[in-house]
Each structure stands twice: as structure tokens, then as C-alpha cells.
Design an enzyme around this catalytic site. Structure first.
Site, PDB file in Angstrom:
ATOM      1  N   PHE A  48      35.698  33.121  35.851  1.00 14.82           N
ATOM      2  CA  PHE A  48      36.299  32.772  37.143  1.00 14.82           C
ATOM      3  C   PHE A  48      35.265  32.016  37.984  1.00 14.82           C
ATOM      4  CE2 PHE A  48      38.000  33.705  41.372  1.00 14.82           C
ATOM      5  CZ  PHE A  48      39.358  33.592  41.172  1.00 14.82           C
ATOM      6  N   ASP A  80      33.251  41.492  34.308  1.00 17.35           N
ATOM      7  CA  ASP A  80      34.215  41.416  35.397  1.00 17.35           C
ATOM      8  C   ASP A  80      35.581  41.764  34.807  1.00 17.35           C
ATOM      9  OD1 ASP A  80      36.039  40.744  37.368  1.00 17.35           O
ATOM     10  OD2 ASP A  80      34.775  39.135  38.160  1.00 17.35           O
ATOM     11  N   TYR A 112      43.341  44.673  43.582  1.00 15.58           N
ATOM     12  CA  TYR A 112      44.619  44.171  44.103  1.00 15.58           C
ATOM     13  C   TYR A 112      45.480  43.484  43.047  1.00 15.58           C
ATOM     14  CZ  TYR A 112      41.575  40.035  44.772  1.00 15.58           C
ATOM     15  OH  TYR A 112      40.674  39.007  44.595  1.00 15.58           O
ATOM     16  N   ARG A 144      50.911  30.252  34.991  1.00 15.90           N
ATOM     17  CA  ARG A 144      50.554  31.599  34.523  1.00 15.90           C
ATOM     18  C   ARG A 144      51.719  32.546  34.763  1.00 15.90           C
ATOM     19  NH1 ARG A 144      44.967  33.926  36.775  1.00 15.90           N
ATOM     20  NH2 ARG A 144      46.207  33.848  38.675  1.00 15.90           N
TER      21      ARG A 144
HETATM   22  C1  LIG Z   1      40.514  37.586  41.089  1.00 11.36           C
HETATM   23  C2  LIG Z   1      39.121  37.477  40.598  1.00 11.36           C
HETATM   24  C3  LIG Z   1      38.045  37.415  41.494  1.00 11.36           C
HETATM   25  C4  LIG Z   1      38.269  37.394  42.984  1.00 11.36           C
HETATM   26  O1  LIG Z   1      37.142  37.807  43.677  1.00 11.36           O
HETATM   27  P1  LIG Z   1      37.251  38.167  45.225  1.00 11.36           P
HETATM   28  O2  LIG Z   1      35.872  38.430  45.637  1.00 11.36           O
HETATM   29  O3  LIG Z   1      38.175  39.338  45.336  1.00 11.36           O
HETATM   30  O4  LIG Z   1      37.853  36.998  45.925  1.00 11.36           O
HETATM   31  C5  LIG Z   1      36.769  37.366  40.952  1.00 11.36           C
HETATM   32  N1  LIG Z   1      36.555  37.347  39.620  1.00 11.36           N
HETATM   33  C6  LIG Z   1      37.581  37.410  38.737  1.00 11.36           C
HETATM   34  C7  LIG Z   1      37.307  37.406  37.278  1.00 11.36           C
HETATM   35  C8  LIG Z   1      38.887  37.452  39.206  1.00 11.36           C
HETATM   36  O5  LIG Z   1      39.905  37.482  38.340  1.00 11.36           O
END
Ligand SMILES: *Cc1c(COP(=O)(O)O)cnc(C)c1O
Length: 439
Positions: free
Chosen positions: A148, A224, A249, A399
Site C-alpha cells: 500500500f 501489514d 475499519y 475491486r
Molecule cells: C487501508 C490500508 C492502510 C490505511 O492506513 P491509514 O493509516 O488507516 O490511513 C494502510 N496500509 C494498508 C496495507 C491498508 O490496506
């Protein structure tokens, strides 16, 4: 079932048939799969205000659990409205630890190894810095190009400030570059950091074998799990995982912007330092001493005051997953995605939609991406006309998120039929130049 038709004025069509599409191939199978689905009843635990709207974005924002709405009400009116500051001692101060312990079994972690804290981005920063500090002199962080973007930005920032190298191993765009990662890992590597399930294609790494690969060169590993937690079993203890972060979330249904989790293996907790030395990580925060002394254990990875209104409803989301059973959830997730891929092959492949997710369910999370050159206008037409809510990831990925607690097989069947009809009638051509901030 009542057949619904919506009147559409913005496209060339005057009406759009919402189905169900009993004549289309795959319908009887969907009905039967729903009939025997042991999790079918879980949908009633969620707020569903518009049964015609097919929600396929639970991988970005899970639906509202009824229990979550009740918690928000209680925290707002009773704990905040009536009890005021007394609520810190009565129920708030340890809530992020209690919820961490509640979540721990979904990660295969032990009590005291997980807390809820900050956002996924901030947690990744804290743990990446801590890992690099602990590596004493190693010069490289390794990740891949399926990660991400926020993860890559954070790792890049950590590397840049410390004069380290960030090696981003390239993939084929869908599958994790396992062999390339094996080549990149060496005695200079401080940290391997990857998404367990990647956000675009849904490719899912084998946590055990990748962790072992990192440990063989003496590197720490930081997973992650934003796109896998709550959708499939995770076993950090068996895999000997060092560090992990993730969102609450998405499949955990914690609510928009609910704070994230972080995991640190128990033996490592007192060896690692949180780079944000803030008062919630202090041994005695209410001593108000000006000298920072980190508390022992997982609490040292805290920062400051928790957003209680966003934290509290996580309980309902996590309990919903625990009550249904994560093995049952994974079983349904695989069945849903296999069924969706079958429907894509029968009805959509001939219209130029390609599968942009791994074919092998073992290597796939709980969403399926289909790509199309008109992916963006199709996404807008799905939302505006078709009453199907997916999301879109550039350049061409639609998606389709499958959340086993509330997605039904019939919804998948109906969604594919609506996509097919939107495309065949050219409904998407009205959305070629539409823009949106959140895609
Ligand atoms: C959704 C997601 C995020 C989002 O990070 P936030 O700090 O909550 O904005 C980060 N990493 C991955 C792999 C995600 O899927």
C-alpha cells in the site's frame, strides 16, 4: 422476491433492471449456496437500510454492526454525557489494551501482544523505526511494489532520514515477487515489511515462509494485515512473527477511521523503543515527571489520548468475527470469491474484463479485482445506476470486496448481472469524464 426497476435519467437507458435475474446462468447455484450457508444469519447483525444496494466495499469500510451503534450511543450519552471524567477510571483508560486482547486470537497472538493505537500509518512508522534501531548497523529495508502506498512512503521516509536503502522488489502486478524478495534479503537487511494481503490484486503471502526467509538473514519482519485481519485465520505465534500493524475499519467493521492495531512479539517488547516517546508510553503517566521512562510491555508503543468514540465500537466488530468463527469466515470467503470468479468467466470475460487477482484461492484474500480499460466509468455507472458499490484502484481495477458476514451469493450473482447489463447498454459511457476525490 420482488423484482425492482429503477428509473434512470442520466444515461441512454430509461430504466435499469435491478433483478434478481432468475434466468441467468448461476442463479440456482447462488440460491442453493445461500440456503446452506452457515453464516447467512450474520447479516441480521448489521444495519442494512437499502436491500437493493449491493455493498462490495467491506474491504475498505465495513458495514455498521448493530452492536457498534449501541456502543456509540452508550459511550456518548452515558459515559461521556453522564459520567464525564470519571469514565477514564471506570472504562476508558485500559480499553485499547482490552480490545487488543480481544483481537489477539484473530492474529494468533497472545494476550499482552496487541494494542489498539493511532492509525495504521503511524503504527507502521513506530514499528519500522523501532526495528531499524534494533538492527544496529544494517543498511537496508525491503518491501515490494504491491504494498500500500502509505506503507512505502513511510518506509521510504525512515530509510531517507537514516541514510538507508529501501529496496522495492518488483512484481508482475498481481502476484507477490517471492523469488525477488528472496534475492533482495541479505545480511544487510534490517527489516522486511509487506502487506499480508495486497490491496490491489488481493494476493496473499504465506506469512510463515516469508517470515522464515527474513529470519534466516537475521532481519525482522513487519506485516501489514489491514486487508486480511477478520477475513482469514492468521497465526503469528506459529510463524514467529516479530511485528505487525493493521486497520480495524475494513473486515473488522470498527467504523470509519477507527484506530488501528499493532502487535509486537512478547520477547521483543522490552528490546524495542517507540520513536514517539509520549506520555501514554511512560511508566507512570500520572507522575507528570519531565523525565521519560518507558513502561514495560506493549504499552510502550502507545502515543497519547485515545479517541474513545472511535475506539469503543471496535468491540462489536471484533466480537461479530469471533462469534461467527474465523475458519468459517475464511471458508465462506473462498466460496464467495470462487463463485464470483466463475460468474466473471461466464458473463464478463467476453466483454474485456480481466481477472486481476490470483486464480489460486490459497494466494488470494477476500476481494477480487477485475480490470477493464473503462474500469473508472464502469465503477461510476455501477454506483450511480447499478446500485452496486465497489471501489476503484488506478489504472483499471474494479475491486469487489466480499465480506462473509454480510455478503450473500445471490448479491454476487445479481451484481455480476448488473455489471453485464450496464456494460452491454453502454451506461458507463455517460461517466467517462466524471471525477471523484475518493475512488
Ligand atoms: C487501508 C490500508 C492502510 C490505511 O492506513 P491509514 O493509516 O488507516 O490511513 C494502510 N496500509 C494498508 C496495507 C491498508 O490496506
Amino acid at each position: 422476491m420482488v423484482r425492482r426497476v429503477v428509473h434512470v435519467t442520466m444515461t441512454s437507458m430509461s430504466v435499469f433492471d435491478l433483478g434478481p435475474f432468475a434466468d441467468a446462468e448461476g442463479y440456482a447455484e447462488a440460491i442453493e449456496l445461500d440456503r446452506v450457508d452457515p453464516l447467512a444469519g450474520c447479516r441480521a447483525d448489521f444495519v442494512v437500510t437499502d436491500p437493493d444496494m449491493i455493498y462490495l466495499d467491506g474491504n475498505s469500510l465495513g458495514r455498521l454492526p448493530r452492536g457498534g451503534a449501541e456502543i456509540i450511543d452508550g459511550v456518548t450519552h452515558r459515559e461521556w454525557g453522564e459520567r464525564l471524567i470519571r469514565s477514564w477510571n471506570e472504562s476508558w483508560w485500559e480499553l485499547q489494551l482490552e480490545l487488543g486482547d480481544l483481537l489477539a486470537p484473530l492474529l494468533g497472538a497472545m494476550g499482552g501482544e496487541v494494542i489498539i493505537s493511532d492509525s495504521t500509518s503511524v503504527n507502521l512508522y513506530k514499528l519500522a523505526e523501532a526495528a531499524v534501531d534494533a538492527s544496529k548497523g544494517r543498511t537496508k529495508i525491503v518491501t515490494d511494489d504491491l504494498n500500500f502506498p502509505t506503507d512505502v512512503y513511510i518506509l521510504e521516509g525512515v530509510a531517507k532520514r537514516r541514510g538507508l536503502e529501501l529496496e522495492i522488489v518488483h512484481s508482475d502486478g498481481i502476484h507477490g515477487p517471492v523469488e525477488g524478495l528472496a534475492r533482495a534479503l541479505n545480511g544487510d537487511t534490517a527489516l522486511l515489511s509487506l502487506s499480508h494481503t495486497t490491496f490491489k490484486s488481493g494476493y496473499t503471502y504465506n506469512v510463515s515462509s516469508m517470515t522464515k526467509m527474513a529470519h534466516e538473514v537475521g532481519a525482522l519482519v513487519l506485516w501489514d494485515c489491514s486487508h486480511s485481519v477478520g477475513a482469514m485465520p492468521i497465526d503469528f505465534e506459529t510463524a514467529n512473527v516479530d511485528l505487525a500493524v493493521g486497520c480495524t475499519y475494513k473486515y473488522l467493521n470498527g467504523g470509519p477511521g477507527s484506530p488501528a492495531f499493532l502487535y509486537v512479539r512478547s520477547e521483543l517488547q522490552d528490546q524495542l523503543e517507540n520513536p514517539i516517546t509520549a506520555w501514554w508510553g511512560h511508566a507512570e503517566p500520572f507522575s507528570f515527571s519531565l523525565e521519560f521512562r518507558p513502561v514495560e510491555g506493549i504499552r510502550r508503543f502507545h502515543t497519547g489520548t485515545m479517541p474513545i468514540l472511535s475506539l469503543a465500537p471496535i468491540e462489536a466488530g471484533v466480537r461479530g468475527i469471533l462469534d461467527a468463527g474465523i475458519d468459517e469466515i475464511r471458508q465462506k470467503s473462498v466460496a464467495l470469491s470462487e463463485y464470483l470468479i466463475g460468474q466473471w468467466e461466464t458473463h464478463l470475460a467476453r466483454h474485456g474484463f480481466d481477472l486481476a487477482s490470483p486464480r489460486d484461492p490459497e494466494a488470494r484474500g477476500s476481494h477480487v479485482s477485475i480490470s477493464h480499460p473503462d474500469g473508472w466509468p464502469m465503477t461510476r455507472a455501477m454506483i450511480e445506476v447499478g446500485r452496486v458499490l465497489p471501489d476503484f484502484r488506478r489504472p483499471d481495477n474494479i475491486r469487489l470486496g466480499l465480506s462473509p458476514l454480510y455478503t450473500s451469493f445471490l448479491e454476487v450473482h445479481t451484481a455480476v448481472q448488473r455489471i453485464k447489463r450496464l456494460f452491454e447498454t453502454g451506461a458507463h459511457t455517460a461517466f467517462m469524464n466524471v471525477t471523484a476525490t475518493v475512488t
